[in-house]
Write an enzyme that holds these catalytic residues in place. Structure first.
Site, PDB file in Angstrom:
ATOM      1  N   CYS A  37       0.799  -1.163   0.138  1.00 14.37           N
ATOM      2  CA  CYS A  37      -0.080  -0.132  -0.001  1.00 14.37           C
ATOM      3  C   CYS A  37       0.810   1.192  -0.019  1.00 14.37           C
ATOM      4  CB  CYS A  37      -0.943  -0.130   1.077  1.00 14.37           C
ATOM      5  SG  CYS A  37       0.249   0.281   2.883  1.00 14.37           S
ATOM      6  N   CYS A  40       3.129   1.423   2.847  1.00 16.80           N
ATOM      7  CA  CYS A  40       4.100   0.276   2.943  1.00 16.80           C
ATOM      8  C   CYS A  40       5.416   1.114   2.048  1.00 16.80           C
ATOM      9  CB  CYS A  40       3.831  -1.031   2.242  1.00 16.80           C
ATOM     10  SG  CYS A  40       2.420  -1.840   3.185  1.00 16.80           S
ATOM     11  N   ARG A  44       9.146   1.614   3.063  1.00 15.55           N
ATOM     12  CA  ARG A  44      10.235   0.979   2.154  1.00 15.55           C
ATOM     13  C   ARG A  44      11.359   2.141   2.003  1.00 15.55           C
ATOM     14  NH1 ARG A  44       8.111  -2.993  -2.304  1.00 15.55           N
ATOM     15  NH2 ARG A  44       6.915  -4.251  -0.847  1.00 15.55           N
ATOM     16  N   CYS A 102      -8.419   5.504  -0.345  1.00 17.69           N
ATOM     17  CA  CYS A 102      -7.619   6.608  -1.022  1.00 17.69           C
ATOM     18  C   CYS A 102      -8.162   6.527  -2.520  1.00 17.69           C
ATOM     19  CB  CYS A 102      -6.221   6.420  -0.965  1.00 17.69           C
ATOM     20  SG  CYS A 102      -5.416   4.931  -1.783  1.00 17.69           S
ATOM     21  N   CYS A 129      -4.865   0.607   3.314  1.00 19.53           N
ATOM     22  CA  CYS A 129      -3.589   0.406   4.345  1.00 19.53           C
ATOM     23  C   CYS A 129      -3.918  -0.191   5.493  1.00 19.53           C
ATOM     24  CB  CYS A 129      -3.105   1.834   4.791  1.00 19.53           C
ATOM     25  SG  CYS A 129      -2.010   2.760   3.159  1.00 19.53           S
TER      26      CYS A 129
END
Length: 165
Positions: A37, A40, A44, A102, A129
């Site tokens: 998502c 995420c 990262r 979203c 998410c």
């Protein structure tokens, strides 16, 4: 035991830990089929930033104040990742249907909006998410990212604030 590890080796180990985290994230995405998502992806980015800073510190081999600067920079990057993870954990803890979706994926949002608006939109919550697809020992992926980056932030301070190098 820590005294047996040089500052350079300690920073290299931090880099390898970040590489391992990213390796597992890519494995989870491409082998396990867990699409990241937007939050995420931001986690990262934080992990990559921490890893790059560890790598630069390992290559540069600073002493004294320079080592402390790296320690602080790495810890700040790790803290941003922990904060993003904390937001993700909070969203996952909300009852289903209470967090607005979203609607569009991150690539599309970046095409139609300025980066600052995309960041604001992602951090204010996304229904995708809120979905928990993976757990280990009862903790979701954002929990493990927060724990890992928290430990790496402390590691950066310990390794780079030691007197011996």
């Amino acid at each position: 035991m820590l005294s047996a590890i040089s500052r350079r080796s300690g920073n290299a180990l931090g880099f390898l830990a970040c590489a391992g985290l990213m390796g597992y994230a890519l494995y989870a995405q491409h082998v396990l089929g867990l699409a990241p998502c937007p939050l995420c992806i931001f986690q990262r980015v934080a992990t990559i930033a921490v890893g790059v800073l560890f790598l630069i510190a390992a290559i540069h081999r600073p002493r004294g104040v320079g080592a402390r600067v790296y320690g602080v920079l790495i810890t700040i990057a790790a803290l941003f990742g922990v904060l993003i993870s904390a937001r993700h954990i909070w969203i996952q803890a909300q009852p289903p249907g209470t967090v607005a979706a979203c609607g569009a994926d991150l690539d599309y949002l970046l095409e139609i909006m300025p980066v600052t608006q995309v960041v604001t939109k992602v951090l204010t919550g996304s229904g995708e998410c809120g979905k928990v697809d993976w757990t280990l020992l009862g903790l979701s992926m954002p929990w493990w990212v927060a724990i890992s980056l928290g430990v790496l932030g402390v590691w950066a301070l310990v390794v780079n604030f030691r007197k011996s190098g």
